[in-house]
Design a protein around this motif. Structure first.
Motif, PDB file in Angstrom:
ATOM      1  N   GLU A  68       0.705  -1.113  -0.085  1.00  0.00           N
ATOM      2  CA  GLU A  68       0.036  -0.090   0.078  1.00  0.00           C
ATOM      3  C   GLU A  68       0.809   1.247  -0.077  1.00  0.00           C
ATOM      4  N   LEU A  69       2.245   1.095   0.609  1.00  0.00           N
ATOM      5  CA  LEU A  69       2.879   2.306   0.666  1.00  0.00           C
ATOM      6  C   LEU A  69       3.414   2.794  -0.598  1.00  0.00           C
ATOM      7  N   ASN A  70       3.391   1.935  -1.537  1.00  0.00           N
ATOM      8  CA  ASN A  70       3.580   2.320  -2.905  1.00  0.00           C
ATOM      9  C   ASN A  70       2.874   3.253  -3.250  1.00  0.00           C
ATOM     10  N   GLY A  71       1.652   3.441  -3.046  1.00  0.00           N
ATOM     11  CA  GLY A  71       0.519   4.386  -3.460  1.00  0.00           C
ATOM     12  C   GLY A  71       1.024   5.924  -2.932  1.00  0.00           C
ATOM     13  N   ILE A  72       1.952   5.895  -2.121  1.00  0.00           N
ATOM     14  CA  ILE A  72       2.629   7.157  -1.435  1.00  0.00           C
ATOM     15  C   ILE A  72       3.940   7.708  -1.938  1.00  0.00           C
ATOM     16  N   TYR A  73       3.925   9.023  -2.275  1.00  0.00           N
ATOM     17  CA  TYR A  73       4.961   9.547  -2.944  1.00  0.00           C
ATOM     18  C   TYR A  73       6.308   9.215  -2.062  1.00  0.00           C
ATOM     19  N   SER A  74       7.449   8.621  -2.597  1.00  0.00           N
ATOM     20  CA  SER A  74       8.329   8.278  -1.594  1.00  0.00           C
ATOM     21  C   SER A  74       8.908   9.236  -0.999  1.00  0.00           C
ATOM     22  N   THR A 116       4.297  16.335   3.826  1.00  0.00           N
ATOM     23  CA  THR A 116       5.423  17.253   3.121  1.00  0.00           C
ATOM     24  C   THR A 116       5.976  16.781   1.686  1.00  0.00           C
ATOM     25  N   TYR A 117       6.008  17.334   0.560  1.00  0.00           N
ATOM     26  CA  TYR A 117       6.711  17.047  -0.704  1.00  0.00           C
ATOM     27  C   TYR A 117       8.072  17.991  -0.167  1.00  0.00           C
ATOM     28  N   PRO A 118       9.138  17.315   0.123  1.00  0.00           N
ATOM     29  CA  PRO A 118      10.394  18.202   0.370  1.00  0.00           C
ATOM     30  C   PRO A 118      10.882  18.710  -0.781  1.00  0.00           C
ATOM     31  N   GLN A 119      10.605  18.419  -2.115  1.00  0.00           N
ATOM     32  CA  GLN A 119      11.581  18.835  -3.095  1.00  0.00           C
ATOM     33  C   GLN A 119      10.807  18.665  -4.437  1.00  0.00           C
ATOM     34  N   LEU A 120      10.561  17.387  -4.828  1.00  0.00           N
ATOM     35  CA  LEU A 120       9.748  17.189  -5.886  1.00  0.00           C
ATOM     36  C   LEU A 120       8.328  16.657  -5.716  1.00  0.00           C
ATOM     37  N   ASN A 127      -4.884  27.352 -11.782  1.00  0.00           N
ATOM     38  CA  ASN A 127      -5.531  27.238 -10.632  1.00  0.00           C
ATOM     39  C   ASN A 127      -5.546  25.603 -10.307  1.00  0.00           C
ATOM     40  N   LYS A 128      -4.538  24.936 -10.768  1.00  0.00           N
ATOM     41  CA  LYS A 128      -4.191  23.527 -10.520  1.00  0.00           C
ATOM     42  C   LYS A 128      -2.922  23.029  -9.762  1.00  0.00           C
ATOM     43  N   LEU A 129      -3.056  22.499  -8.808  1.00  0.00           N
ATOM     44  CA  LEU A 129      -1.841  21.964  -8.061  1.00  0.00           C
ATOM     45  C   LEU A 129      -1.668  20.396  -8.356  1.00  0.00           C
ATOM     46  N   SER A 130      -0.705  20.205  -8.969  1.00  0.00           N
ATOM     47  CA  SER A 130      -0.366  18.735  -9.297  1.00  0.00           C
ATOM     48  C   SER A 130       0.258  18.133  -8.122  1.00  0.00           C
ATOM     49  N   LEU A 131      -0.200  16.963  -7.539  1.00  0.00           N
ATOM     50  CA  LEU A 131       0.226  16.247  -6.729  1.00  0.00           C
ATOM     51  C   LEU A 131       0.505  14.760  -6.947  1.00  0.00           C
ATOM     52  N   SER A 132       1.945  14.383  -7.007  1.00  0.00           N
ATOM     53  CA  SER A 132       2.168  13.268  -7.434  1.00  0.00           C
ATOM     54  C   SER A 132       1.475  12.227  -6.426  1.00  0.00           C
ATOM     55  N   LYS A 133       0.767  11.064  -7.031  1.00  0.00           N
ATOM     56  CA  LYS A 133       0.077   9.819  -6.282  1.00  0.00           C
ATOM     57  C   LYS A 133      -1.322  10.493  -5.763  1.00  0.00           C
ATOM     58  N   ILE A 134      -1.549  11.876  -6.186  1.00  0.00           N
ATOM     59  CA  ILE A 134      -3.024  12.397  -5.752  1.00  0.00           C
ATOM     60  C   ILE A 134      -3.855  12.787  -6.910  1.00  0.00           C
ATOM     61  N   GLY A 135      -3.066  13.482  -7.760  1.00  0.00           N
ATOM     62  CA  GLY A 135      -3.716  14.120  -8.950  1.00  0.00           C
ATOM     63  C   GLY A 135      -3.815  15.816  -8.902  1.00  0.00           C
ATOM     64  N   THR A 151       9.379  23.651  -0.742  1.00  0.00           N
ATOM     65  CA  THR A 151       8.788  22.764  -0.207  1.00  0.00           C
ATOM     66  C   THR A 151       7.398  23.003  -0.470  1.00  0.00           C
ATOM     67  N   LEU A 152       6.432  21.747  -0.251  1.00  0.00           N
ATOM     68  CA  LEU A 152       4.868  21.851  -0.283  1.00  0.00           C
ATOM     69  C   LEU A 152       4.396  21.014   1.065  1.00  0.00           C
ATOM     70  N   THR A 153       3.762  21.680   1.741  1.00  0.00           N
ATOM     71  CA  THR A 153       2.983  20.986   2.904  1.00  0.00           C
ATOM     72  C   THR A 153       1.651  20.729   2.638  1.00  0.00           C
ATOM     73  N   ILE A 154       0.918  19.787   2.638  1.00  0.00           N
ATOM     74  CA  ILE A 154      -0.337  19.542   2.511  1.00  0.00           C
ATOM     75  C   ILE A 154      -1.009  19.659   4.001  1.00  0.00           C
ATOM     76  N   LYS A 155      -1.964  20.446   4.501  1.00  0.00           N
ATOM     77  CA  LYS A 155      -2.454  20.536   5.625  1.00  0.00           C
ATOM     78  C   LYS A 155      -4.009  20.188   5.861  1.00  0.00           C
ATOM     79  N   ARG A 156      -4.398  19.469   6.762  1.00  0.00           N
ATOM     80  CA  ARG A 156      -5.870  19.363   6.892  1.00  0.00           C
ATOM     81  C   ARG A 156      -6.164  20.194   8.239  1.00  0.00           C
ATOM     82  N   GLU A 157      -7.001  21.144   8.136  1.00  0.00           N
ATOM     83  CA  GLU A 157      -7.312  21.954   9.232  1.00  0.00           C
ATOM     84  C   GLU A 157      -9.071  22.221   9.604  1.00  0.00           C
ATOM     85  N   ALA A 158      -9.479  21.677  10.444  1.00  0.00           N
ATOM     86  CA  ALA A 158     -10.838  21.482  10.748  1.00  0.00           C
ATOM     87  C   ALA A 158     -11.666  21.069   9.582  1.00  0.00           C
ATOM     88  N   GLY A 159     -11.315  20.155   9.021  1.00  0.00           N
ATOM     89  CA  GLY A 159     -12.119  19.352   7.864  1.00  0.00           C
ATOM     90  C   GLY A 159     -11.859  20.228   6.546  1.00  0.00           C
TER      91      GLY A 159
END
Ligand SMILES: [Zn+2]
Length: 368
Positions: A68-74, A116-120, A127-135, A151-159
């Motif tokens: 399953e972990l292969n579904g997440i960007y290394s 976090t995507y630390p580099q790539l 108006n599109k943000l491409s995220l590897s393994k997400i879309g 770097t890019l950090t994706i955050k969940r905040e109050a839903g």
């Protein structure tokens, strides 16, 4: 040392993308806790410390067992291990300094809210943000980023979901400016400038603050562990996030404007201790002010502007002529018995800040 600044934008993932984001978070939580467990055991049993390289090398093997972990960007997984590493380094530092060293703790799924995507693995286009393994996720760029995205950090905040872009450097060099300005951060106006301009706290601040208080009261009224309380807590978190985002937007705007217009910006050095101790309002505001001054410092550095931090002691108790002019906090007017200067107290402070940055008062007065 190069400074960095974070730009935060709301993103609008589809249902399918949300599920992917959620599962990425939960795998990261799992990995974080497993890595923590390994280090804790090594430390407790053998007083041995495992480093980042050691754990990182295991990722390949782990992925063989947990496909399953292969579904997440290394690199996202690597960054999770980095977080564990940082936590442990901080822990060992506390041990060394012999301060109270709380052992690094496991994180629950609800409290692990970012990856976090630390580099790539990500890119921004329209108006599109491409995220590897997400879309490709819809993003609302309400403000232009200035500088190179690191770097890019994706955050969940109050839903809700946010993209935090950490940037370095500035894209466009600014035209040379010989104008100087002193900035006094204050309790009544957000800031007063040496030319007399007052930067007010935005009105929506107070509206948002009132909403926040209402949300707090609502939580307090609900019974513990009820469904309605959970709902109220989420509303409260949202109100908090809203206030934070608004404040950050405001800081961005004002600092951008200052740097665009002035070649030399003089501010108080808030790191110098011994400020009106015991003044609660000031202490509470200090946090907001230093965040604002960090924005100014970052932008000034990248635009090649001159930022001068001056000794803040007595800026509200001294006249431009040098005379001591004691005032209580509620006295808003400056009246000097020695030279006769009569003006708004914060305006005088801002001029004094500019003076301490090396601009003589004669040219300060001439600027009027
Ligand atoms: Zn005076």
């Amino acid at each position: 040392m190069s400074s960095r600044l974070t730009f935060k934008y709301r993103i609008y993932p589809t249902k399918k993308q949300t599920a992917l984001l959620e599962s990425t978070l939960s795998y990261c939580t799992e990995l974080y806790n497993a890595a923590l467990q390994e280090r804790r055991d090594a430390w407790r049993i053998n007083r041995e410390s495992i480093n980042f390289a050691g754990q990182s090398a295991q990722l390949v093997e782990i992925k063989e067992v947990r496909s399953e972990l292969n579904g997440i960007y290394s690199q996202v997984l690597q960054d999770t291990l980095h977080r564990v590493d940082k936590t442990f380094k901080a822990f060992f530092q506390r041990v060394k300094r012999k301060t109270k060293a709380g052992f690094p703790r496991f994180r629950s799924r609800v409290r692990y809210n970012s990856f976090t995507y630390p580099q790539l693995g990500f890119s921004l286009s329209g108006n599109k943000l491409s995220l590897s393994k997400i879309g490709k996720v819809k993003i609302k760029l309400h403000r232009e980023t200035t500088g190179k995205i690191k770097t890019l950090t994706i955050k969940r905040e109050a839903g809700r979901w946010y993209a935090c872009l950490s940037v370095e450097g500035m894209a466009k060099p600014l035209p040379v400016s010989v104008k100087s300005i002193g900035v006094d951060v204050g309790l009544t106006a957000f800031a007063t400038l040496s030319d007399g301009t007052e930067v007010e706290n935005p009105r929506h601040y107070r509206i948002a603050q009132a909403k926040l208080r209402r949300a707090q009261r609502k939580v307090a009224r609900r019974s513990i562990r009820s469904h309605r309380r959970r709902k109220a807590v989420q509303l409260l978190q949202r109100a908090h996030a809203h206030v934070r985002n608004q404040r950050s937007d405001f800081h961005h705007k004002i600092s951008q404007w200052l740097v665009a217009n002035y070649g030399r910006i003089a501010v108080e050095d808030l790191n110098i201790k011994g400020l009106a101790a015991g003044c609660l309002a000031r202490e509470v505001n200090d946090a907001g002010w230093s965040a604002f001054l960090e924005h100014v410092a970052y932008k000034a550095e990248n635009a090649g502007r001159d930022l001068v931090k001056v000794d803040p002691r007595g800026t509200s108790q001294t006249c431009l002529c040098g005379a001591h002019t004691p005032k209580t906090l509620s006295q808003r007017w400056h009246q000097c018995l020695a030279c006769g200067l009569s003006a708004n107290r914060d305006h005088v402070s801002a001029q004094l800040i500019l003076f301490r940055a090396g601009i003589p008062p004669s040219s300060v007065n001439a600027s009027h």
